[in-house]
Design a protein around this motif. Structure first.
Motif, PDB file in Angstrom:
ATOM      1  N   THR A  65       0.816  -1.223   0.000  1.00  0.00           N
ATOM      2  CA  THR A  65       0.000   0.000   0.000  1.00  0.00           C
ATOM      3  C   THR A  65       0.849   1.273   0.000  1.00  0.00           C
ATOM      4  O   THR A  65       0.331   2.351  -0.274  1.00  0.00           O
ATOM      5  N   ASP A  66       2.153   1.147   0.293  1.00  0.00           N
ATOM      6  CA  ASP A  66       3.054   2.303   0.278  1.00  0.00           C
ATOM      7  C   ASP A  66       3.558   2.632  -1.133  1.00  0.00           C
ATOM      8  O   ASP A  66       4.099   3.713  -1.352  1.00  0.00           O
ATOM      9  N   ILE A  67       3.409   1.705  -2.057  1.00  0.00           N
ATOM     10  CA  ILE A  67       4.015   1.871  -3.387  1.00  0.00           C
ATOM     11  C   ILE A  67       3.583   3.155  -4.086  1.00  0.00           C
ATOM     12  O   ILE A  67       4.447   3.879  -4.612  1.00  0.00           O
ATOM     13  N   PRO A  68       2.291   3.516  -4.121  1.00  0.00           N
ATOM     14  CA  PRO A  68       1.938   4.783  -4.788  1.00  0.00           C
ATOM     15  C   PRO A  68       2.665   5.995  -4.198  1.00  0.00           C
ATOM     16  O   PRO A  68       3.111   6.886  -4.938  1.00  0.00           O
ATOM     17  N   GLU A  69       2.812   6.036  -2.870  1.00  0.00           N
ATOM     18  CA  GLU A  69       3.523   7.156  -2.244  1.00  0.00           C
ATOM     19  C   GLU A  69       5.024   7.098  -2.538  1.00  0.00           C
ATOM     20  O   GLU A  69       5.673   8.134  -2.677  1.00  0.00           O
ATOM     21  N   MET A  70       5.583   5.882  -2.613  1.00  0.00           N
ATOM     22  CA  MET A  70       6.995   5.745  -2.963  1.00  0.00           C
ATOM     23  C   MET A  70       7.230   6.271  -4.381  1.00  0.00           C
ATOM     24  O   MET A  70       8.219   6.975  -4.634  1.00  0.00           O
ATOM     25  N   LEU A  71       6.311   5.961  -5.294  1.00  0.00           N
ATOM     26  CA  LEU A  71       6.411   6.490  -6.657  1.00  0.00           C
ATOM     27  C   LEU A  71       6.282   8.018  -6.656  1.00  0.00           C
ATOM     28  O   LEU A  71       6.971   8.706  -7.423  1.00  0.00           O
ATOM     29  N   SER A  92       5.687   0.573 -10.368  1.00  0.00           N
ATOM     30  CA  SER A  92       5.027  -0.136  -9.272  1.00  0.00           C
ATOM     31  C   SER A  92       5.307  -1.635  -9.317  1.00  0.00           C
ATOM     32  O   SER A  92       5.439  -2.266  -8.267  1.00  0.00           O
ATOM     33  N   ALA A  93       5.442  -2.204 -10.506  1.00  0.00           N
ATOM     34  CA  ALA A  93       5.736  -3.644 -10.615  1.00  0.00           C
ATOM     35  C   ALA A  93       7.107  -3.967 -10.038  1.00  0.00           C
ATOM     36  O   ALA A  93       7.281  -5.008  -9.384  1.00  0.00           O
ATOM     37  N   ALA A  94       8.083  -3.090 -10.249  1.00  0.00           N
ATOM     38  CA  ALA A  94       9.432  -3.318  -9.711  1.00  0.00           C
ATOM     39  C   ALA A  94       9.409  -3.283  -8.184  1.00  0.00           C
ATOM     40  O   ALA A  94      10.004  -4.150  -7.530  1.00  0.00           O
ATOM     41  N   PHE A  95       8.713  -2.293  -7.620  1.00  0.00           N
ATOM     42  CA  PHE A  95       8.608  -2.225  -6.158  1.00  0.00           C
ATOM     43  C   PHE A  95       7.865  -3.453  -5.611  1.00  0.00           C
ATOM     44  O   PHE A  95       8.280  -4.045  -4.616  1.00  0.00           O
ATOM     45  N   ALA A  96       6.787  -3.839  -6.260  1.00  0.00           N
ATOM     46  CA  ALA A  96       6.004  -4.987  -5.797  1.00  0.00           C
ATOM     47  C   ALA A  96       6.849  -6.257  -5.826  1.00  0.00           C
ATOM     48  O   ALA A  96       6.824  -7.059  -4.880  1.00  0.00           O
ATOM     49  N   SER A  97       7.624  -6.419  -6.870  1.00  0.00           N
ATOM     50  CA  SER A  97       8.499  -7.591  -6.983  1.00  0.00           C
ATOM     51  C   SER A  97       9.508  -7.620  -5.830  1.00  0.00           C
ATOM     52  O   SER A  97       9.760  -8.674  -5.232  1.00  0.00           O
ATOM     53  N   LEU A 103      15.002  -5.892   2.343  1.00  0.00           N
ATOM     54  CA  LEU A 103      14.374  -5.092   3.390  1.00  0.00           C
ATOM     55  C   LEU A 103      14.084  -3.714   2.817  1.00  0.00           C
ATOM     56  O   LEU A 103      14.996  -3.040   2.314  1.00  0.00           O
ATOM     57  N   TYR A 104      12.820  -3.325   2.871  1.00  0.00           N
ATOM     58  CA  TYR A 104      12.393  -1.997   2.439  1.00  0.00           C
ATOM     59  C   TYR A 104      11.724  -1.313   3.614  1.00  0.00           C
ATOM     60  O   TYR A 104      10.833  -1.886   4.248  1.00  0.00           O
ATOM     61  N   LEU A 105      12.169  -0.115   3.913  1.00  0.00           N
ATOM     62  CA  LEU A 105      11.645   0.652   5.037  1.00  0.00           C
ATOM     63  C   LEU A 105      11.087   1.979   4.542  1.00  0.00           C
ATOM     64  O   LEU A 105      11.580   2.541   3.558  1.00  0.00           O
ATOM     65  N   VAL A 106      10.097   2.480   5.272  1.00  0.00           N
ATOM     66  CA  VAL A 106       9.539   3.798   4.984  1.00  0.00           C
ATOM     67  C   VAL A 106       9.540   4.618   6.268  1.00  0.00           C
ATOM     68  O   VAL A 106       9.466   4.073   7.367  1.00  0.00           O
ATOM     69  N   LEU A 165       4.274   9.984   3.890  1.00  0.00           N
ATOM     70  CA  LEU A 165       5.488   9.237   3.580  1.00  0.00           C
ATOM     71  C   LEU A 165       6.559  10.226   3.125  1.00  0.00           C
ATOM     72  O   LEU A 165       6.356  10.975   2.172  1.00  0.00           O
ATOM     73  N   LEU A 166       7.692  10.236   3.849  1.00  0.00           N
ATOM     74  CA  LEU A 166       8.747  11.212   3.589  1.00  0.00           C
ATOM     75  C   LEU A 166      10.004  10.599   2.971  1.00  0.00           C
ATOM     76  O   LEU A 166      10.759  11.294   2.295  1.00  0.00           O
ATOM     77  N   ALA A 167      10.244   9.315   3.248  1.00  0.00           N
ATOM     78  CA  ALA A 167      11.492   8.699   2.786  1.00  0.00           C
ATOM     79  C   ALA A 167      11.319   7.189   2.745  1.00  0.00           C
ATOM     80  O   ALA A 167      10.483   6.629   3.442  1.00  0.00           O
ATOM     81  N   PHE A 168      12.135   6.563   1.909  1.00  0.00           N
ATOM     82  CA  PHE A 168      12.172   5.110   1.885  1.00  0.00           C
ATOM     83  C   PHE A 168      13.567   4.643   1.481  1.00  0.00           C
ATOM     84  O   PHE A 168      14.355   5.402   0.913  1.00  0.00           O
ATOM     85  N   ILE A 169      13.846   3.390   1.806  1.00  0.00           N
ATOM     86  CA  ILE A 169      15.114   2.766   1.431  1.00  0.00           C
ATOM     87  C   ILE A 169      14.841   1.286   1.168  1.00  0.00           C
ATOM     88  O   ILE A 169      13.970   0.686   1.791  1.00  0.00           O
TER      89      ILE A 169
END
Length: 191
Positions: free
Chosen positions: A46-52, A67-72, A81-84, A91-95
């Protein structure tokens, strides 16, 4: 003989998988960076749209990953490990980071901070988490690529102990900008 091999194989890889699950598990919690409270969590689909959205803000309207790359990546929980980070539900940052025991390497695949929160320590904090995770796994190095033109990010990485290890010509999709390979030897990193 085959049965013994299968049992041996299962024991080895179940232990490795359990070790990775323990180290890569992170509980959602509040953190304080430069006297400001943020919420740190494991990234969800559910974070993917904000990450984009963060990518668009950082990369001039473009999204290097779709979005497909993030979902994969989010599906691969055993070695990724993906953090937000959020503040007031924004959503301000991700890694994102991969962990490879065979190569003894952790690799930061993606990191971004919204422009109005850059230079507030969020990127530094997120990278330090990945450094600690890689050290707990006993890996030798942490690597990443950064755009040759992104001298600000390169300075952050150098402040954390990364060194330039080479150039990948035409690395980035679309504009074919060169990437600077950067590596941190984990035995040299501060604990």
């Amino acid at each position: 003989m085959l049965k013994k091999f299968k049992n041996w194989y299962r024991q080895i890889f179940q232990v490795q998988e359990a070790k990775y699950q323990d180290v890569l598990d992170i509980k959602n919690h509040e953190v304080q960076i430069q006297d400001v409270d943020y919420f740190l969590a494991k990234a969800q689909f559910t974070d993917i749209p904000e990450m984009l959205g963060i990518e668009r803000a950082v990369y001039g309207g473009k999204t290097p990953w779709d979005s497909a790359a993030f979902a994969s990546e989010l599906r691969r929980e055993t070695d990724r490990l993906y953090l937000v980070m959020r503040r007031h539900d924004r959503l301000l940052a991700f890694i994102g980071c991969t962990f490879n025991e065979v190569k003894s390497d952790a690799h930061i695949t993606n990191i971004a901070v919204v422009p109005d929160y850059q230079s507030r320590g969020l990127g530094h904090f997120l990278i330090q988490i990945m450094i600690k995770k890689a050290q707990h796994l006993g890996l030798n190095q942490l690597s990443l690529e950064v755009r040759r033109s992104n001298v600000r990010a390169q300075a952050l990485y150098q402040d954390l102990g990364f060194t330039k290890a080479g150039i990948k010509k035409g690395y980035y999709f679309g504009d074919h900008e060169d990437a600077v390979d950067m590596v941190l030897t984990l035995s040299d990193a501060d604990d």
